[in-house]
Structures are given as structure tokens and as C-alpha cells.
Design a protein around this motif. Structure first.
Motif, short mmCIF file in Angstrom:
data_model
loop_
_atom_site.label_atom_id
_atom_site.label_comp_id
_atom_site.label_asym_id
_atom_site.label_seq_id
_atom_site.Cartn_x
_atom_site.Cartn_y
_atom_site.Cartn_z
N GLY A 1 9.22 0.55 9.10
CA GLY A 1 9.40 1.98 9.38
C GLY A 1 8.14 2.68 9.83
O GLY A 1 8.17 3.88 10.14
N VAL A 2 7.02 1.96 9.91
CA VAL A 2 5.79 2.59 10.38
C VAL A 2 5.83 2.69 11.90
O VAL A 2 6.60 1.99 12.58
CB VAL A 2 4.56 1.78 9.93
N ALA B 1 6.99 5.43 4.96
CA ALA B 1 6.51 4.60 6.06
C ALA B 1 6.42 5.38 7.35
O ALA B 1 5.56 5.11 8.20
CB ALA B 1 7.44 3.39 6.24
N SER B 2 7.26 6.39 7.54
CA SER B 2 7.23 7.17 8.78
C SER B 2 5.97 8.01 8.90
O SER B 2 5.66 8.51 9.99
CB SER B 2 8.47 8.07 8.85
N THR C 1 0.83 -1.21 0.00
CA THR C 1 0.00 0.00 0.00
C THR C 1 0.86 1.26 0.00
O THR C 1 0.59 2.21 -0.74
CB THR C 1 -0.92 -0.02 1.23
N LEU C 2 1.90 1.27 0.83
CA LEU C 2 2.78 2.44 0.87
C LEU C 2 3.46 2.66 -0.48
O LEU C 2 3.59 3.79 -0.96
CB LEU C 2 3.81 2.27 1.98
N GLN C 3 3.91 1.57 -1.08
CA GLN C 3 4.55 1.68 -2.39
C GLN C 3 3.57 2.12 -3.46
O GLN C 3 3.92 2.89 -4.37
CB GLN C 3 5.19 0.34 -2.77
N LYS C 4 2.34 1.67 -3.36
CA LYS C 4 1.34 2.01 -4.36
C LYS C 4 1.02 3.50 -4.35
O LYS C 4 0.93 4.13 -5.42
CB LYS C 4 0.08 1.20 -4.11
N VAL C 5 0.86 4.09 -3.16
CA VAL C 5 0.49 5.51 -3.09
C VAL C 5 1.72 6.41 -3.00
O VAL C 5 1.61 7.64 -3.11
CB VAL C 5 -0.44 5.77 -1.90
N GLY C 6 2.90 5.81 -2.74
CA GLY C 6 4.12 6.60 -2.64
C GLY C 6 4.28 7.36 -1.34
O GLY C 6 4.92 8.42 -1.30
#
Length: 850
Positions: free
Chosen positions: A717-718, A687-688, A679-684
Motif C-alpha cells: 500500500g505504499v 501504508a498510504s 516499521t509501519l506496524q511498529k509506529v502505527g
């Protein structure tokens, strides 16, 4: 066997017999009434000629019929027709001389034609087709025929021809007649013998019988004529000529019968009847009898002057003896062979009988053994059937009746109510509280023993005449029959609760349990057993929702609520597909910098018909049905996408974070870390910028699994934070093992912070604990300035609540971001004008896990 009926029984036979009788009676009457010999001679010649012509015509008819129907038989009857035609030449010559020329015919007139006709008769008889015979049968037939023929020739020679030569000197004509006619007679006798010794001629019997009679009369006529001529006594018109008429009549009858019965060929062996035995006896006795008669004639007519004739006679008799002996020897050898074959066959049959007996004994043994096996198998099948019937209606683990048996009993009770409406019964639906914990913690094997112990104790509580069954898992049902009062089921349920308060001792473990019980009493709305079980189940779930370990009586409103809940579940399944879900964002404010640090994303449902539905109504349904998984994924992606959009449009929002709640089901997903990373990669989004909120009670359900999932998420990194801290059963020994960043103090503590020191000290203790663990603290539900002041003094770094802002739509949240950086929050607070945005939704902190 014949292809058609016996000709003697047919209409043709009757007509032929009638015609033959008339043909014989007419000349008989003439011979009896007319005494003039010349007149009788002319009549005789005329009758012979006429009957011979008729005989030729009938033989031609028979030959024509056999040519079409029986080509193989046609040759024989054609030759016989030629023979009768040759006789007609002789009769015609006599007729012409005596009738037309009015002269006495010579004795030799047509003699040569008589001899030729007799040879044709002999040839025609031998052309009659026969069934295939063995070589021995053919040889025996030839020997018998030659023996009889030789004996007949010797008798004629000795008795008749030889005396003529010795006693007188006949003229040439008399000598010719004396020789040719007996030879012709012998030829016809040979034909008769051939007919007699035929084994299986493929020819109807009737024509052959009549033909044999005709040949017999014909031979007699030859001999009579020869004797009369040799003794100079022959004269036309005597009764001897009548013999020829009889021969022609029987010959014509034979041919007519052949023509009408040409299809009656014999195809199988003749039946062994009296006629067959008589003919067979004649065939057997005729050769030795002929030899005996010849021998007796030789003995009694012995004359020393005729020694040469005697020697010839003896030689002939010796030949006949040889023929008869050889024939008898062949018969003996054949009988010996047949006897040997018969004995061999009998021995083989005995062996076969013994083998068959052994086979029968073995078969009987196998049949008996198989019967015994089948009896045992049948008994086993009956036992299996009883076992299957028992298993079909009983629970394997506890031995109690199962759902099918309980449904049958309910149907019986319903049938009683249809007959007697005043009859009432109750159904109690039990579900044991906390059984899953026992099963998961101590193992399924001990859980099964625990269920058996529960079933035994439950059976002791049920009065006689009632019925208890296990539906499955830890669900049991009880049928209380013939209720007199409606409160009896509740009283019985309380007795069950009292019985279960006593501990269970299982393999060294002391276990406690209680039961949530739903009760339904039959009424007119219950037409089937499923209706009763459904309503009892609804009441049982109400008992669990009410706090477990209690009994709830079903009423109709529960069913309506259950139906509404089902409708809500169905609508929830379509909500994501129809874009009915949306997010609102509640700001999180940092007290030190007086700036916004992020938002908590909260899901809302705007139903097309029912409007806004509160999260506490649909989130539990999503948890139960598993829809929380796709819903949580959508919330995560939508919240990340929205924050990324704000960061792209507002440079000052680059440091903001978004908090997303993680449910218990999501936390225990094996691919949760991979899902977050995708999901993070998809929306760019970095993680922080993502914070995952996990309720304290979710952590404590399976602490080891929660620790493993938290470590995996922190590796991405979340940030992780505990939501509603202080409301669950926290274990501080595990708190330091969780890779957390933040603790969020529950709103219930903030609400009572002004009510006394107790709540303030709890908040202070939580904040101190968090700081000692190097964790930040967020106070939830701050709604007044006084609460804000207290939480700041107690060490809380961040706050969220109505005082800051209610949950905002994405547009209002973006304006809030801009406003928070454009204004000074402290000045804004001094003017006592709180930041307000149009937002109809309540700002209750609700997340997908609730």
C-alpha cells in the motif's frame, strides 16, 4: 660360577694352607728326629687327640656358619661334625689307655665308634644338597657307585679278609678289627665315590676336595691298621699312625675353608676345563676299571681249593658286569635319544632356515617393492612440492606470479634502494573497468577466459626485465625496475591503454575494456612492500573516481585524504550509536490546492568535532561499507515515527505523506518488504502515508529485480516514485512495467528552464509522459517564482525547493504545517515575503543512496 672369588685366590685359602702345612711339618719333624717308639707312640696319641679336637672345633664352626647362611647345607656339615666327634671318642679312649694309663691299647679299642663314625661320614656326604637331576642321572650315579663299591669289597674280601680266615685262625679281637676296619674303610670309600659321582653339588668345590683327600687318608689308615693288627705287627708310634694325623689335618682344613667360603655356593653349571675333563674321565673309567681289576685278581689268584670263593667272586663280577652294561645301555639309549633329538632339532632348524630364507626373500621383495614405492612417492612429493611452491607464488587462473611473489620482488627492490638511494622503481596498480558487467552478464566461465586474455595481452606490453603479477579478481600489478625518468611510468601506462583499446574475441563475443591505473614511485616514505601497494591502490581509486580509463600518479595528499576518509568511515560507524544523525524535512507543495502534501526526509550528520558533514561526503562511504543498510532502516523508522507524531498532534496533517529515499542495496534486500511492513506496524503509520523514492539509475541496474521489489512494496500500500528522472539511462519499454505513482524531475532541468526552449520542452515531455502513464509529477529545485510559473504551465502538479522552504528541522516543519493551513499561500506570495524559518542546513536534495 661362584658367588665370591675362588677360595684358592683368597686370603683365607692362604692362611688355611699355611696352617695345614705347619700342622703336617711338626709331627713329620718329630717322627724324623725321635727314634724311641714308646715316646713316638705317646706323641702320636697326643697329636691325634689334639688334631681331632681342632677338627671337631673347625667342623662345629663350619656347621655354625652354614646354619646362618645355608640352612640346607647345614644338615650335612652337622652330621659330619657328629662323625668327627665320634672319632674323637675313639681317639680319646686310645689317649687315656696309652698316655694316662701307660698301657698298650687293644686293637679293638673304640672300633665300634670307628664304624659308627664312618657311617655318619657316609650319611653326611649324601646330605650335601644337589641341583635337581633327572631319574636317568640318579640311576646312573647309583649304578656307578654300587659297581665301584662292590668291586672294592670283592677286592678286599679276596685279597685280605678271605686269606686271613683260610691261612690262620685269628683271635676274636683280630677278627673284629679285620672285619670292622675294612668295612669302615669301604664306608669311607663309598663316601668318596659319592663325592666323585656328584653331578652338580650346591657346595663350594674347595672344601669337598680337601674332604675327599681326608677321606682317602682315613680309608688308607683303616686298611693299614687292619693289616697290622691281623699280622700281629701293630705298634704305636709307627709311621702308619701318621696317616691319621694327615687325615685330621685335611679334614680341619676342609671345615675351615667351608666356614670362610660358605657363601660361595655354585649356582650354575661348572665350566668345562681340564680338571672337569679329568674328573669326568675318572668317573667314566672307574666302574669298568674296578670290574677289570677284580677280574684280574680272580684270574691270577685262582686256587682250586677255594672254588666257593671263586664262585662268589664270579657272581660279584657278573653283577658288576650287569651294572656296567645297564649303565652303558642307559648311556646308549640316552645318546640315541639325544642323537634323535639333535637330528630332529637339526631338521627343524633346516626347515626353519628354509622358512627364514623364504621369509627373507619375501621381505627383500617387499623391501625392494616398498623402496620402489618410496622412490616413486618421494618423486611425487618432490613434484607436489614444486607444484605447491609454484602455486604458492603463482596465480592458478592466469599463471602469472601472485601477490606473495610480487611482494618478494618489491622487498628485493627496496633492499637495493637501501644500498643505492638513487635507485628508483615504479609500481602500477591496474583495475579493469567494467569487468563486473562482463562477469555478471556472460557468466564466470567467460569472465575467467577474459581474465586470461587480459593477462596475456598485459604480458606482451611489459618490457623484458620487469615484473607483472595478478593480485586477485581483475586487479593486476606491474613492477618497472631501474627508472631513469619519472614520466616513464605514465608513458608505459598509456601504451597499456592503447593495447586494451583493441577488442577481445572470446567465444564469439567481442569485448572491450579499459583500465584504471594507479602509479607510485618509491621514495623515502616507502619502507615496505605494503606501503607501495597501498599507495598504488589509492592512486588507482582516484583514477576510477576521475572517470576511469586513465592513469593517476600518487602524491602524499592522496594518502592524507585516504586516511581522512578512513577516519570518517570509523566515525560513521559510531554515529548512529552516539545519536549524531538527524533528519530534516523539505516540504512538497501542491500547486492546485496551494497546500502542503508532505515532506521529503533528508538525513544529516552533526559530528561532535567536525560539525555538520555534507551528505555527499558520508553517503558514498556508507554505500561502499554497507552501513547504508542500518542507516536506511533508521531513516525509515525515524521519518515514519515523526509523521505519525505530527498526525497525532495536528488533525490537518492526517493526509500528509513522508518520502524516504531507498538506496540500491536496500532495494535488493530480500526482506525489504517485510522491513517496511514491520516499521509501519511498529509506529502505527498507514501504508498510504509513506512514499519510497528510488533513483532512476538504481532501477536500471537490475530492472527485473527492481520490478519484483516494486511489486512487493506496492502490495503493502505504499507509494513509489522515481527520483532524479531524466538524469539516468531510462528505458521507456520498462517504465510502464514499474508500479509507480510519481515522477520527480531532476533539479538540473529546472535550473535551465528559463535559459531556452530546450529545457522547457524536456520538462514538458517528461510531464506528458508521466500523465500518459497515469503518474503525477513533482518538480525539484524550484527556487524562483519564474520557475514556479513555468513548471505550473508545463503540467507539474507539485513542487519542492527553496522557494517553498529549505529543509526544516522537526519543530520548524511542524510550524510550517500549521502555517500552511492557517494562511493563504497566494496572499503570502503576493506580499513577496517567502515563508522563512531558521534552518542553517542547505536544502540540497540528498538521500542515503547518494
Amino acid at each position: 660360577m661362584y658367588d665370591s672369588l675362588d677360595p684358592r685366590r683368597s686370603r683365607a685359602w692362604r692362611y688355611i694352607l699355611l696352617g695345614g702345612t705347619v700342622a703336617l711339618l711338626l709331627p713329620s719333624y718329630f717322627f724324623l728326629t725321635v727314634t724311641d717308639l714308646p715316646t713316638r707312640g705317646i706323641f702320636t696319641d697326643l697329636c691325634n687327640f689334639t688334631y681331632n679336637v681342632i677338627t671337631v672345633c673347625t667342623f662345629g664352626w663350619a656347621s655354625y656358619r652354614t646354619r646362618k647362611a645355608r640352612p640346607a647345607l647345614y644338615r650335612a656339615w652337622f652330621v659330619l661334625t657328629l662323625a668327627v666327634g665320634t672319632l674323637l671318642v675313639t681317639v680319646t679312649l686310645w689317649f687315656m689307655v696309652e698316655v694316662l694309663l701307660q698301657r698298650q691299647a687293644a686293637a679293638s679299642t673304640g672300633a665300634i665308634f670307628i664304624l659308627f663314625a664312618n657311617l655318619l661320614i657316609w650319611w653326611g656326604i649324601h646330605l650335601i644338597p644337589q641341583a635337581k637331576q633327572s631319574a636317568a642321572q640318579i640311576i646312573r650315579r647309583i649304578l656307578d657307585s654300587v659297581t665301584v663299591l662292590l668291586g672294592s669289597a670283592l677286592i678286599i674280601w679276596w685279597v685280605w679278609i678271605n686269606p686271613i680266615f683260610h691261612e690262620s685262625t685269628p683271635d676274636l679281637e683280630s677278627l673284629l678289627v679285620a672285619i670292622l676296619y675294612p668295612v669302615g674303610g669301604l664306608t669311607v670309600v663309598a663316601a668318596l665315590i659319592s663325592l666323585l659321582f656328584e653331578e652338580r653339588p650346591l657346595q663350594p668345590r674347595g672344601p669337598l676336595l680337601l674332604l675327599s683327600v681326608s677321606f682317602l687318608f682315613m680309608s688308607t689308615g683303616h686298611l693299614w691298621f687292619a693289616i697290622q693288627t691281623a699280622t700281629k705287627q701293630y705298634q704305636s708310634g709307627l709311621w702308619g699312625d701318621y696317616i691319621w694325623l694327615v687325615a685330621f689335618v685335611f679334614a680341619a682344613m676342609s671345615a675351615a675353608l667351608q666356614a670362610t667360603t660358605v657363601h660361595a655356593a655354585r649356582t650354575t653349571e661348572p665350566p668345562i676345563d681340564l680338571r672337569y675333563r679329568v674328573v669326568y674321565g675318572i668317573r667314566i673309567a672307574l666302574p669298568p676299571l674296578t670290574m677289570l681289576v677284580t677280574y684280574l685278581i680272580m684270574v691270577f689268584v685262582h686256587n682250586d681249593k677255594r672254588i666257593l670263593d671263586y664262585i662268589l667272586m664270579a657272581i660279584g663280577i657278573a653283577l658288576m658286569f650287569v651294572f656296567v652294561s645297564v649303565r652303558q645301555l642307559m648311556t646308549l639309549l640316552e645318546n640315541f635319544s639325544l642323537t634323535f633329538a639333535l637330528r630332529t632339532e637339526l631338521a627343524e632348524r633346516r626347515r626353519a632356515q628354509k622358512d627364514l630364507q623364504r621369509i627373507n626373500e619375501a621381505l627383500e621383495y617387499h623391501v625392494a617393492k616398498r623402496t620402489e614405492d618410496l622412490v616413486q612417492l618421494n618423486e611425487q612429493l618432490r613434484q607436489n612440492e614444486r607444484q605447491l611452491r609454484f602455486e604458492a607464488f603463482h596465480d592458478r587462473l592466469t599463471g602469472l606470479p601472485n601477490r606473495a611473489a610480487f611482494v618478494n620482488h618489491l622487498e628485493d627492490e627496496l633492499n637495493i634502494t637501501r644500498i643505492s638511494p638513487a635507485y628508483h622503481f615504479a609500481v602500477l596498480f591496474l583495475d579493469y573497468d567494467g569487468f563486473k558487467i562482463v562477469n555478471d552478464s556472460l557468466g564466470h566461465w567467460l569472465g575467467d577466459e577474459f581474465l586470461m586474455a587480459l593477462a596475456q595481452r598485459l604480458q606482451t606490453c611489459v618490457p623484458a626485465g620487469n615484473f607483472v603479477a595478478r593480485l586477485g579478481g581483475d586487479e593486476f600489478v606491474i613492477l618497472l625496475r631501474n627508472l631513469s625518468e619519472n614520466h616513464l611510468p605514465l608513458a608505459f601506462a598509456e601504451q597499456i591503454q592503447q593495447a586494451f583499446r583493441q577488442p577481445f574475441e572470446i567465444r564469439g563475443y567481442r569485448l572491450f575494456t579499459s583500465a584504471s591505473i594507479g602509479v607510485v614511485i618509491n621514495d623515502e616514505t616507502h619502507s615496505t612492500a605494503d606501503d607501495l601497494l597501498r599507495d598504488a591502490d589509492i592512486a588507482m581509486y582516484r583514477a576510477k573516481e576521475a572517470g576511469k580509463a586513465r592513469c593517476v600518479m600518487f602524491d602524499s595528499t592522496m594518502r592524507a585524504q585516504a586516511i581522512a576518509r578512513l577516519g570518517l568511515e570509523t566515525a560513521l560507524r559510531n554515529a548512529l550509536a552516539h545519536n549524531e544523525m538527524h533528519l530534516v524535512y523539505q516540504p512538497i507543495w501542491e500547486l492546485a490546492s496551494q497546500q502542503i502534501t508532505g515532506f521529503e526526509a533528508l538525513v544529516r550528520w552533526r559530528h561532535a568535532e567536525h560539525g555538520v558533514i555534507a551528505p555527499n561526503e558520508f553517503i558514498p562511504i556508507a554505500e561502499e561499507t554497507g552501513l547504508i543498510i542500518p542507516l536506511g532502516e533508521w531513516v525509515l523508522e525515524e521519518a515514519c515515527r515523526q509523521l505519525k507524531e505530527w498526525q497525532a498532534r495536528r488533525p490537518q496533517a492526517a493526509e500528509l505523506t513522508v518520502s524516504v529515499n531507498i538506496s540500491a542495496r536496500q532495494l535488493h534486500q530480500s526482506d525489504l518488504s517485510a522491513l517496511v511492513q514491520r516499521t509501519l506496524q511498529k509506529v502505527g503509520l498507514p501504508a498510504s502515508s509513506l512514499k519510497l523514492e528510488i533513483t532512476e539509475s538504481v532501477f536500471m541496474e537490475d530492472i527485473e529485480a527492481a520490478i519484483a521489489a516494486s511489486v512487493s512494496l506496492r502490495a503493502l500500500g505504499v507509494q513509489l516514485q522515481i527520483d532524479d528522472f531524466g538524469t539516468g539511462y531510462s528505458s521507456f519499454s520498462y517504465l510502464h512495467r514499474l508500479p509507480l505513482n510519481t515522477l520527480k524531475i531532476d533539479k538540473s532541468f529546472i535550473d535551465g528552464i528559463n535559459q531556452g526552449e530546450q529545457h522547457s520542452e524536456i520538462v514538458r515531455a517528461i510531464a506528458t509522459l508521466a500523465h500518459n502513464l497515469q503518474l503525477s509529477v513533482i518538480a525539484e529545485g524550484v527556487e524562483t517564482e519564474e520557475q514556479l510559473t513555468h513548471v505550473e504551465l508545463l503540467g507539474c502538479e507539485q513542487v519542492q525547493g527553496y522557494l517553498i522552504a529549505k529543509p526544516l528541522s522537526n519543530l520548524d516543519a511542524e510550524r510550517f504545517i500549521q502555517s500552511s493551513f492557517d494562511r493563504n499561500f497566494s496572499a503570502h506570495m503576493a506580499n513577496a515575503t517567502p515563508v522563512s524559518f531558521t534552518c542553517p542546513a542547505l536544502a540540497a536534495t540528498v538521500h542515503p543512496s547518494h
